[in-house]
Design an enzyme around this catalytic site. Structure first.
Site, PDB file in Angstrom:
ATOM      1  N   GLN A 109       0.846  -1.196   0.000  1.00 19.67           N
ATOM      2  CA  GLN A 109       0.000   0.000   0.000  1.00 19.67           C
ATOM      3  C   GLN A 109       0.883   1.249   0.000  1.00 19.67           C
ATOM      4  O   GLN A 109       0.623   2.216  -0.726  1.00 19.67           O
ATOM      5  CB  GLN A 109      -0.901  -0.024   1.239  1.00 19.67           C
ATOM      6  CG  GLN A 109      -1.981   1.041   1.268  1.00 19.67           C
ATOM      7  CD  GLN A 109      -2.862   0.886   2.505  1.00 19.67           C
ATOM      8  OE1 GLN A 109      -2.386   0.539   3.570  1.00 19.67           O
ATOM      9  NE2 GLN A 109      -4.147   1.157   2.355  1.00 19.67           N
ATOM     10  N   ARG A 112       2.596   2.660  -3.255  1.00 15.21           N
ATOM     11  CA  ARG A 112       1.766   3.412  -4.201  1.00 15.21           C
ATOM     12  C   ARG A 112       2.195   4.868  -4.275  1.00 15.21           C
ATOM     13  O   ARG A 112       1.907   5.547  -5.266  1.00 15.21           O
ATOM     14  CB  ARG A 112       0.287   3.335  -3.798  1.00 15.21           C
ATOM     15  CG  ARG A 112      -0.339   1.946  -3.885  1.00 15.21           C
ATOM     16  CD  ARG A 112      -0.412   1.497  -5.331  1.00 15.21           C
ATOM     17  NE  ARG A 112      -1.204   2.395  -6.146  1.00 15.21           N
ATOM     18  CZ  ARG A 112      -1.102   2.530  -7.457  1.00 15.21           C
ATOM     19  NH1 ARG A 112      -0.204   1.834  -8.114  1.00 15.21           N
ATOM     20  NH2 ARG A 112      -1.863   3.380  -8.120  1.00 15.21           N
ATOM     21  N   HIS A 113       2.880   5.346  -3.237  1.00 22.22           N
ATOM     22  CA  HIS A 113       3.436   6.701  -3.269  1.00 22.22           C
ATOM     23  C   HIS A 113       4.768   6.621  -4.009  1.00 22.22           C
ATOM     24  O   HIS A 113       5.804   6.319  -3.434  1.00 22.22           O
ATOM     25  CB  HIS A 113       3.603   7.228  -1.841  1.00 22.22           C
ATOM     26  CG  HIS A 113       2.306   7.349  -1.116  1.00 22.22           C
ATOM     27  ND1 HIS A 113       1.582   8.517  -1.075  1.00 22.22           N
ATOM     28  CD2 HIS A 113       1.581   6.426  -0.425  1.00 22.22           C
ATOM     29  CE1 HIS A 113       0.466   8.319  -0.384  1.00 22.22           C
ATOM     30  NE2 HIS A 113       0.442   7.059   0.018  1.00 22.22           N
ATOM     31  N   ASP A 212      11.378  13.654  -0.344  1.00 20.91           N
ATOM     32  CA  ASP A 212      11.460  15.071  -0.001  1.00 20.91           C
ATOM     33  C   ASP A 212      10.215  15.486   0.795  1.00 20.91           C
ATOM     34  O   ASP A 212       9.205  14.773   0.826  1.00 20.91           O
ATOM     35  CB  ASP A 212      11.643  15.940  -1.253  1.00 20.91           C
ATOM     36  CG  ASP A 212      10.443  15.933  -2.190  1.00 20.91           C
ATOM     37  OD1 ASP A 212       9.344  16.346  -1.765  1.00 20.91           O
ATOM     38  OD2 ASP A 212      10.592  15.517  -3.356  1.00 20.91           O
ATOM     39  N   ARG A 223      -2.202   9.225   4.659  1.00 21.66           N
ATOM     40  CA  ARG A 223      -2.018   8.054   5.518  1.00 21.66           C
ATOM     41  C   ARG A 223      -2.146   8.345   7.006  1.00 21.66           C
ATOM     42  O   ARG A 223      -2.345   7.411   7.793  1.00 21.66           O
ATOM     43  CB  ARG A 223      -0.655   7.419   5.231  1.00 21.66           C
ATOM     44  CG  ARG A 223      -0.462   7.030   3.770  1.00 21.66           C
ATOM     45  CD  ARG A 223      -1.584   6.145   3.246  1.00 21.66           C
ATOM     46  NE  ARG A 223      -1.342   5.722   1.863  1.00 21.66           N
ATOM     47  CZ  ARG A 223      -2.156   4.956   1.159  1.00 21.66           C
ATOM     48  NH1 ARG A 223      -3.289   4.543   1.699  1.00 21.66           N
ATOM     49  NH2 ARG A 223      -1.872   4.623  -0.089  1.00 21.66           N
TER      50      ARG A 223
END
EC number: 2.1.1.148
Length: 301
Positions: A109, A112-113, A212, A223
């Protein structure tokens, strides 16, 4: 135990031998460097390195925007201006590298970033530890009836006990078979890269994650939100504590404008204006769908 004796020895050695530097440091972050903070039953986060601070954000903004920021009298005011107007590049001047230990299903999960640099523990080369995430009983919940990707009421009684036994038993059995397959005692032994396919998604993995500040804030906005899945939210909550000490002015603006603020559509703003004039506005007269209206009501209370 989340931290192994070898990892703890490394942390102790690093913290016992500080090195002089000419670069800017954030005193709040210096106190967090290398320390491990427990998350879930076997997980943790710890800061490996960082770059920049609140001053670095302002320095970059003033170089970039020049005279346009001279009306802002102080660094905190400038940072709030940048956050309020959705400027991003000044926040990208700050970076953080984290060592994270987390269950595989949380990692899938998290990944996904995609705006971060990641290097994960390899089960092709190494043998994964026999550590699994087993939820606390009060975290076992039924499927939500209003949210297809959320939880509803907590399981109780015999059902909760049965689910816990399944989770523990299946994880142990899968790992036993994994260990048996890769063993070369009296057999050739299956390659690790193949044997790993039989491991459950609640086994723990580890990675280094560098990102960053701008993209970290995006991660935390999603999140650390109350609607996020619990198992990733607790990691985000722990990271929030670190970031608040690292860049207090930027984090304060983030809390105010992103976590505590809200974005309104033109229709929603029109409804607010009409309400302020004393008009009674309903979903039928708002021009919004039922879902939009429900969210709008949640914002304005």
């Amino acid at each position: 135990m989340p931290i192994t004796p070898d990892q703890q020895a490394e942390i102790d050695e690093l913290r016992a031998n500080p090195k002089p530097t000419l670069r800017a440091v954030a005193e709040g972050m210096e106190g967090h460097l290398y320390k491990a903070y427990d998350v879930l039953d076997h997980g943790f986060i710890r800061v490996i390195d960082y770059m920049g601070d609140d001053a670095a954000i302002c320095q970059a903004a003033r170089v970039s925007y020049g005279k346009g920021t001279k009306s802002v009298q102080n660094d905190e005011g400038l940072i709030r201006y940048l956050m309020r107007h959705w400027h991003s590049t000044p926040f990208e001047m700050c970076e953080i590298k984290l060592h994270v230990k987390l269950p595989v299903f949380v990692a899938r999960q998290w990944i996904r970033h995609r705006t971060a640099n990641v290097n994960e523990y390899s089960a092709r080369y190494s043998i994964l530890d026999r550590e699994f995430y087993i939820p606390e009983p009060d975290k076992l919940a039924a499927q939500s009836v209003i949210n297809n990707q959320g939880r509803g009421e907590a399981l109780t009684g015999e059902e909760a006990a049965r689910v816990l036994e399944y989770l523990k038993g299946d994880a142990a059995r899968c790992y036993d078979h994994y260990a048996e397959m890769i063993s070369d005692d009296g057999q050739q032994g299956l390659a690790r890269e193949l044997a790993r396919m039989n491991l459950p998604a609640n086994i723990y993995t580890q990675w280094y994650w560098k990102v960053d500040l701008h993209n970290l804030f995006h991660f935390l906005r999603l999140r650390a939100d109350s609607h996020a899945q619990y198992e990733i939210r607790v990691y985000a909550d722990e990271i929030c504590k670190v970031v608040a000490d690292w860049v207090p002015a930027a984090y304060g603006a983030f809390e105010d404008y992103r976590m505590g603020g809200a974005t309104l559509s033109s229709k929603a703003i029109d409804c607010v204006r009409r309400m302020l004039k004393g008009e009674e506005v309903t979903q039928e007269t708002s021009g919004m769908s039922k879902g939009e209206w429900r969210e709008f009501e949640g914002i304005i209370g």
